[in-house]
Design a protein around this motif. Structure first.
Motif, short mmCIF file in Angstrom:
data_model
loop_
_atom_site.label_atom_id
_atom_site.label_comp_id
_atom_site.label_asym_id
_atom_site.label_seq_id
_atom_site.Cartn_x
_atom_site.Cartn_y
_atom_site.Cartn_z
N HIS A 17 0.92 -1.20 -0.16
CA HIS A 17 -0.17 0.23 -0.10
C HIS A 17 0.89 1.19 0.09
CE1 HIS A 17 -3.13 2.72 0.88
NE2 HIS A 17 -2.90 3.15 1.92
N LEU A 18 1.92 1.25 0.54
CA LEU A 18 2.89 2.41 0.68
C LEU A 18 3.81 2.44 -0.66
CD1 LEU A 18 4.35 1.80 4.32
CD2 LEU A 18 2.66 3.56 3.53
N GLY A 19 3.42 1.41 -1.56
CA GLY A 19 4.17 1.74 -2.83
C GLY A 19 5.60 0.98 -3.09
N CYS A 20 5.86 0.09 -1.92
CA CYS A 20 7.08 -0.79 -2.14
C CYS A 20 6.78 -2.12 -2.85
CB CYS A 20 7.36 -1.18 -0.61
SG CYS A 20 7.69 0.23 0.50
N ARG A 21 7.80 -2.47 -3.47
CA ARG A 21 8.00 -3.99 -3.92
C ARG A 21 8.37 -4.71 -2.60
NH1 ARG A 21 13.34 -6.06 -7.30
NH2 ARG A 21 12.57 -8.26 -8.00
N VAL A 22 7.83 -6.01 -2.68
CA VAL A 22 7.88 -6.78 -1.58
C VAL A 22 8.39 -8.16 -1.94
CG1 VAL A 22 6.72 -7.74 0.45
CG2 VAL A 22 6.05 -5.57 -0.35
N ILE A 23 9.39 -8.49 -1.20
CA ILE A 23 9.78 -9.77 -1.42
C ILE A 23 9.49 -10.63 -0.15
CG2 ILE A 23 12.02 -11.30 -1.59
CD1 ILE A 23 13.37 -9.21 -3.18
N GLY A 24 8.73 -11.63 -0.20
CA GLY A 24 8.34 -12.32 0.90
C GLY A 24 8.84 -13.73 1.13
N GLN A 84 3.56 -19.95 -0.03
CA GLN A 84 4.24 -19.19 -1.36
C GLN A 84 2.96 -18.69 -2.05
OE1 GLN A 84 7.79 -19.49 -2.44
NE2 GLN A 84 7.80 -19.53 -0.34
N ASP A 85 2.05 -19.69 -1.78
CA ASP A 85 0.89 -19.17 -2.77
C ASP A 85 0.15 -17.86 -2.31
OD1 ASP A 85 1.04 -21.35 -4.64
OD2 ASP A 85 -0.51 -22.57 -3.72
N LEU A 86 0.02 -17.95 -0.99
CA LEU A 86 -0.43 -16.88 -0.10
C LEU A 86 0.49 -15.65 -0.19
CD1 LEU A 86 -2.50 -15.38 1.87
CD2 LEU A 86 -1.11 -16.27 3.77
N ILE A 87 1.49 -15.64 -0.29
CA ILE A 87 2.46 -14.55 -0.51
C ILE A 87 2.39 -14.06 -2.05
CG2 ILE A 87 4.94 -13.92 -1.04
CD1 ILE A 87 5.74 -15.93 1.35
N ARG A 88 2.05 -14.87 -3.08
CA ARG A 88 1.92 -14.46 -4.43
C ARG A 88 0.42 -13.49 -4.36
NH1 ARG A 88 3.69 -19.52 -5.49
NH2 ARG A 88 5.71 -19.47 -6.61
N GLU A 89 -0.52 -14.16 -3.53
CA GLU A 89 -1.99 -13.61 -3.34
C GLU A 89 -1.80 -12.41 -2.81
OE1 GLU A 89 -5.96 -14.40 -1.09
OE2 GLU A 89 -4.60 -16.13 -1.71
N LEU A 90 -1.06 -12.12 -1.91
CA LEU A 90 -0.80 -10.61 -1.33
C LEU A 90 -0.05 -9.85 -2.15
CD1 LEU A 90 -0.18 -11.87 2.28
CD2 LEU A 90 -2.33 -10.96 1.29
N GLY A 91 0.59 -10.24 -3.25
CA GLY A 91 1.08 -9.21 -4.29
C GLY A 91 2.73 -9.25 -4.11
N ALA A 92 3.25 -10.18 -3.33
CA ALA A 92 4.83 -10.21 -3.21
C ALA A 92 5.33 -11.11 -3.77
CB ALA A 92 5.03 -10.38 -1.42
N GLU A 93 6.71 -11.11 -4.03
CA GLU A 93 7.47 -12.11 -4.68
C GLU A 93 8.08 -13.13 -3.74
OE1 GLU A 93 9.93 -10.01 -7.92
OE2 GLU A 93 9.01 -8.17 -6.85
#
Length: 312
Positions: A169-176, A183-192
């Motif tokens: 939401h703050l405009g960051c790229r996120v690596i999870g 892994q699937d949840l992380i992708r669902e949340l918009g992280a790599e």
């Protein structure tokens, strides 16, 4: 009132369900009729005595810091809330005694905010500790900015999933970072996603961020915390909520604090659709020991809560 309490340190077996005195409502307190309370690892860790060197304990202790419910009585100095207001809170005091696993809790006004309008009591109770931790780490400890790359450890967990959503939401790229099951949840949340493997973890992160990550949120400590400085950018920042050894690694050790304004901001993010709060399992108050066991076993993509049933 009915409540869960323990009179000695130990595991779920020390929890008892029964009558406890009704809370006294101080001038700056708000008496809340509890509808739901979330289970967090800190609850059973405190119950086991792990916080004995930090917090005084007044037995018998009612556990629980997260809560949602309805205002029954504001203290004489409280103008922020009225009878009937729906609230949520991170009701942490400076000692262990009066928690939220009860029919009523007298919560300091500084620990409360109005619950989100768009979700129920269970989701609202599941938000405060994990949401505040993620919000405060990102805003205060790391001061992340739009356009930065943020690494989040245990990104499928309670705090981690909140951190991913807030950072996005703050405009960051996120690596999870997570195990295979997350892994699937992380992708669902918009992280790599990257996978927890000590031999390849640093290489996985560097493959996604060759110049290093700008900020890293550690929620697990241990071996992967020690690897994390090696994937930071030259001016990268590191904060941990789990392991004080982060200080020796040049990072910051962070402990969440109650904050009414931050809670209100989180409620707004939920109502805007920015934050999703997941509840994996729900137990009635009298089964709080089972709720603790479920939380300690882990492996859930969501929070564990206990609920208080009221007639009508």
């Amino acid at each position: 009132m009915k409540a869960i309490s323990y009179s000695r340190y130990g595991g779920p077996e020390v929890l008892e369900y029964g009558e406890r005195p009704d809370p006294k409502v101080g001038p700056d307190d708000v008496l809340v009729k509890v509808r739901a309370a979330a289970v967090n690892p800190v609850d059973w860790k405190a119950q086991a005595g792990y916080l004995d060197g930090m917090l005084d304990t007044v037995f018998p202790v009612i556990p629980g810091w997260d809560v949602s419910g309805v205002v029954v009585q504001p203290g004489v100095s409280v103008a922020e809330f009225a009878v009937g207001d729906e609230v949520m809170g991170y009701v942490r005091e400076d000692f262990l005694a009066h928690g939220t696993f009860a029919e009523y809790v007298a919560a300091p006004v500084r620990t409360l905010a109005r619950k989100p309008r768009t979700v129920g009591y269970e989701e609202s109770a599941a938000l405060p500790l994990v949401g505040l931790t993620a919000y405060q780490v990102l805003h205060r400890a790391l001061a992340v900015r739009s356009g930065e790359t943020v690494l989040v450890h245990a990104a499928a967990g309670g705090v981690g999933s909140m951190a991913v959503q807030i950072a996005r939401h703050l405009g960051c790229r996120v690596i999870g970072a997570a195990r295979e099951s997350g892994q699937d949840l992380i992708r669902e949340l918009g992280a790599e996603p990257v996978l927890y493997d000590e031999g390849t973890f640093a290489d996985q992160v560097r493959a996604l961020a060759p110049d290093g990550v700008d900020a890293a949120v550690d929620t697990i400590g241990g071996a992967f915390l020690k690897i994390t400085p090696h994937v930071l950018a030259p001016e990268g920042r590191l904060a941990s909520i789990a392991d004080g050894e982060v200080i020796g690694l040049g990072g910051r050790y962070f402990w969440v604090r109650p904050d009414a304004d931050d809670l209100a901001a989180l409620a707004g993010l939920v109502d805007e659709g920015v934050l999703t709060v997941r509840v994996a399992k729900s137990f009635p108050l009298e089964q709080a020991a089972d709720a603790q066991r479920a939380n300690a076993e882990g492996g859930l993509n969501g929070k564990v809560v206990v609920t208080v049933e009221w007639p009508g």
